[in-house]
Design a protein around this motif. Structure first.
Motif, PDB file in Angstrom:
ATOM      1  N   VAL A  59      14.646  43.542 -10.778  1.00  0.00           N
ATOM      2  CA  VAL A  59      14.104  44.893 -10.944  1.00  0.00           C
ATOM      3  C   VAL A  59      15.233  45.910 -11.046  1.00  0.00           C
ATOM      4  CG1 VAL A  59      12.800  46.720  -9.770  1.00  0.00           C
ATOM      5  CG2 VAL A  59      11.898  44.388  -9.833  1.00  0.00           C
ATOM      6  N   VAL A  60      16.235  45.777 -10.182  1.00  0.00           N
ATOM      7  CA  VAL A  60      17.400  46.671 -10.225  1.00  0.00           C
ATOM      8  C   VAL A  60      18.081  46.578 -11.582  1.00  0.00           C
ATOM      9  CG1 VAL A  60      19.708  47.085  -9.270  1.00  0.00           C
ATOM     10  CG2 VAL A  60      17.793  46.619  -7.730  1.00  0.00           C
ATOM     11  N   ALA A  61      18.244  45.355 -12.088  1.00  0.00           N
ATOM     12  CA  ALA A  61      18.923  45.156 -13.372  1.00  0.00           C
ATOM     13  C   ALA A  61      18.137  45.765 -14.523  1.00  0.00           C
ATOM     14  CB  ALA A  61      19.134  43.660 -13.620  1.00  0.00           C
ATOM     15  N   VAL A  62      16.818  45.656 -14.482  1.00  0.00           N
ATOM     16  CA  VAL A  62      15.986  46.240 -15.546  1.00  0.00           C
ATOM     17  C   VAL A  62      16.082  47.761 -15.514  1.00  0.00           C
ATOM     18  CG1 VAL A  62      13.614  46.574 -16.358  1.00  0.00           C
ATOM     19  CG2 VAL A  62      14.390  44.289 -15.711  1.00  0.00           C
ATOM     20  N   TYR A  69       8.858  42.001 -22.127  1.00  0.00           N
ATOM     21  CA  TYR A  69       9.003  43.350 -21.553  1.00  0.00           C
ATOM     22  C   TYR A  69       9.790  44.250 -22.504  1.00  0.00           C
ATOM     23  CZ  TYR A  69       9.936  46.978 -18.054  1.00  0.00           C
ATOM     24  OH  TYR A  69       9.998  48.179 -17.384  1.00  0.00           O
ATOM     25  N   TYR A  70      10.838  43.697 -23.059  1.00  0.00           N
ATOM     26  CA  TYR A  70      11.725  44.440 -23.958  1.00  0.00           C
ATOM     27  C   TYR A  70      11.072  44.696 -25.308  1.00  0.00           C
ATOM     28  CZ  TYR A  70      15.909  45.133 -26.911  1.00  0.00           C
ATOM     29  OH  TYR A  70      16.835  45.605 -27.800  1.00  0.00           O
ATOM     30  N   VAL A 122      19.247  38.715 -26.598  1.00  0.00           N
ATOM     31  CA  VAL A 122      20.030  39.953 -26.525  1.00  0.00           C
ATOM     32  C   VAL A 122      19.732  40.693 -25.221  1.00  0.00           C
ATOM     33  CG1 VAL A 122      20.375  42.234 -27.550  1.00  0.00           C
ATOM     34  CG2 VAL A 122      20.216  40.218 -29.028  1.00  0.00           C
ATOM     35  N   TYR A 123      18.445  40.786 -24.908  1.00  0.00           N
ATOM     36  CA  TYR A 123      18.049  41.524 -23.697  1.00  0.00           C
ATOM     37  C   TYR A 123      18.510  40.800 -22.447  1.00  0.00           C
ATOM     38  CZ  TYR A 123      15.164  44.586 -20.794  1.00  0.00           C
ATOM     39  OH  TYR A 123      14.725  45.504 -19.877  1.00  0.00           O
ATOM     40  N   TRP A 124      18.436  39.469 -22.457  1.00  0.00           N
ATOM     41  CA  TRP A 124      18.886  38.700 -21.305  1.00  0.00           C
ATOM     42  C   TRP A 124      20.369  38.913 -21.036  1.00  0.00           C
ATOM     43  CZ3 TRP A 124      17.420  36.650 -17.039  1.00  0.00           C
ATOM     44  CH2 TRP A 124      18.203  35.692 -16.384  1.00  0.00           C
ATOM     45  N   SER A 125      21.153  39.027 -22.091  1.00  0.00           N
ATOM     46  CA  SER A 125      22.589  39.292 -21.929  1.00  0.00           C
ATOM     47  C   SER A 125      22.820  40.640 -21.255  1.00  0.00           C
ATOM     48  CB  SER A 125      23.293  39.275 -23.286  1.00  0.00           C
ATOM     49  OG  SER A 125      23.239  37.998 -23.867  1.00  0.00           O
ATOM     50  N   ARG A 126      22.055  41.638 -21.673  1.00  0.00           N
ATOM     51  CA  ARG A 126      22.202  42.970 -21.083  1.00  0.00           C
ATOM     52  C   ARG A 126      21.768  42.959 -19.620  1.00  0.00           C
ATOM     53  NH1 ARG A 126      18.875  46.884 -24.750  1.00  0.00           N
ATOM     54  NH2 ARG A 126      19.720  48.408 -23.274  1.00  0.00           N
ATOM     55  N   ILE A 127      20.660  42.292 -19.339  1.00  0.00           N
ATOM     56  CA  ILE A 127      20.173  42.202 -17.961  1.00  0.00           C
ATOM     57  C   ILE A 127      21.183  41.453 -17.087  1.00  0.00           C
ATOM     58  CG2 ILE A 127      18.414  41.152 -16.474  1.00  0.00           C
ATOM     59  CD1 ILE A 127      17.419  43.647 -17.837  1.00  0.00           C
ATOM     60  N   SER A 128      21.756  40.387 -17.621  1.00  0.00           N
ATOM     61  CA  SER A 128      22.733  39.601 -16.860  1.00  0.00           C
ATOM     62  C   SER A 128      23.952  40.439 -16.501  1.00  0.00           C
ATOM     63  CB  SER A 128      23.157  38.371 -17.664  1.00  0.00           C
ATOM     64  OG  SER A 128      22.063  37.507 -17.874  1.00  0.00           O
ATOM     65  N   ASP A 169      25.212  41.290 -12.753  1.00  0.00           N
ATOM     66  CA  ASP A 169      26.593  41.020 -12.325  1.00  0.00           C
ATOM     67  C   ASP A 169      27.238  42.277 -11.737  1.00  0.00           C
ATOM     68  OD1 ASP A 169      26.398  38.415 -13.141  1.00  0.00           O
ATOM     69  OD2 ASP A 169      27.409  38.720 -15.059  1.00  0.00           O
ATOM     70  N   SER A 170      26.975  43.424 -12.352  1.00  0.00           N
ATOM     71  CA  SER A 170      27.529  44.686 -11.839  1.00  0.00           C
ATOM     72  C   SER A 170      27.031  44.968 -10.432  1.00  0.00           C
ATOM     73  CB  SER A 170      27.144  45.850 -12.762  1.00  0.00           C
ATOM     74  OG  SER A 170      27.735  45.718 -14.028  1.00  0.00           O
ATOM     75  N   TYR A 171      25.737  44.733 -10.201  1.00  0.00           N
ATOM     76  CA  TYR A 171      25.165  44.972  -8.883  1.00  0.00           C
ATOM     77  C   TYR A 171      25.725  43.985  -7.860  1.00  0.00           C
ATOM     78  CZ  TYR A 171      21.708  45.863  -5.241  1.00  0.00           C
ATOM     79  OH  TYR A 171      21.092  46.180  -4.051  1.00  0.00           O
TER      80      TYR A 171
END
Length: 244
Positions: free
Chosen positions: A128-131, A205-206, A212-218, A222-224
């Protein structure tokens, strides 16, 4: 003369220490300024003694009032109050670290909403945080050219029937952190239940390429994770310094 020199050095040190203490107290007072939200008790803390207990009670009081099913969600998921508050505190810091335009008060409100509705709808908190990070950079007032709105960038014209059936009665409510988080978590939970895997659910959802979206979410996840690890290391260092 040497005696006077020593006295001057001591005086400079004392003045510097006094200035440091005044600055520290000023920061504490700024952080403890009352939230512009209603709570059951006046949690304006005027002294640092028992700060942790006062803060914990404030958080529980706030979430209990704004999320009536708070205690039931904790019980249902087996989440402890200390874990809940730790996640809210960490995410509040991460939100401000990623978006400097968000105040500490708003970051707390956003973090509380994301934590609460991730529990309510049974969606991984970190997902949820990543989205939210990917979709809006934690901006509750975000609006895309396509018509996606709020914290989780939900499109009202597509999901209005489902949202209305779950207490989100108007498009404008999506700009409030609580309703924006509720809408996004609700949709994620539906897609996850109806999909074979998380990546497919996120693609729905996207509304586009799931890879592509999974890469952005990942990357957001990772940042969190890095922020959490850094915060844990910093906390341990402070504890070690304090007790050494």
């Amino acid at each position: 003369m040497l005696h006077n020199f020593r006295r001057a050095i001591i005086l400079v040190f004392l003045l510097s220490f006094a200035a440091f203490m005044l600055a520290s107290l000023g920061m504490i007072a700024l952080f403890m300024a009352p939230f512009n939200i209603q709570v059951n008790k006046p949690w304006q803390v005027s002294q640092t003694e028992n700060f942790i207990n006062d803060w914990n009670y404030f958080v529980k009081d706030y979430v209990s009032q704004h999320f009536p099913d708070f205690d039931r969600n904790l019980s249902k998921t087996g989440t402890t109050l200390s874990k809940y508050m730790s996640d809210v505190e960490t995410l509040s810091g991460f939100i401000q670290d990623q978006n400097y335009n968000i105040s500490s008060k708003r970051a707390f409100r956003i973090a509380s909403a994301l934590k609460h509705y991730s529990l309510k709808y049974g969606v991984s908190f970190e997902l949820v945080v990543a989205v939210a990070h990917t979709e809006s950079h934690f901006d509750p007032e975000a609006r895309s050219s396509y018509g996606a709105l709020g914290l989780m960038q939900v499109v009202w014209r597509i999901h209005s029937a489902l949202l209305k059936a779950n207490g989100i009665s108007s498009e404008e409510l999506l700009f409030q952190p609580e309703f924006g988080a509720a809408a996004g978590c609700l949709l994620l939970s539906r897609y996850i239940k109806d999909s074979d895997n998380i990546q497919t659910a996120l693609g729905r959802y996207y509304g586009g390429d799931s890879g592509v979206y999974w890469s952005r979410i990942s990357r957001s996840m990772d940042s969190y994770q890095r922020y959490k690890k850094q915060k844990t290391v910093t906390s341990h260092l402070l504890f070690f310094s304090y007790n050494s």
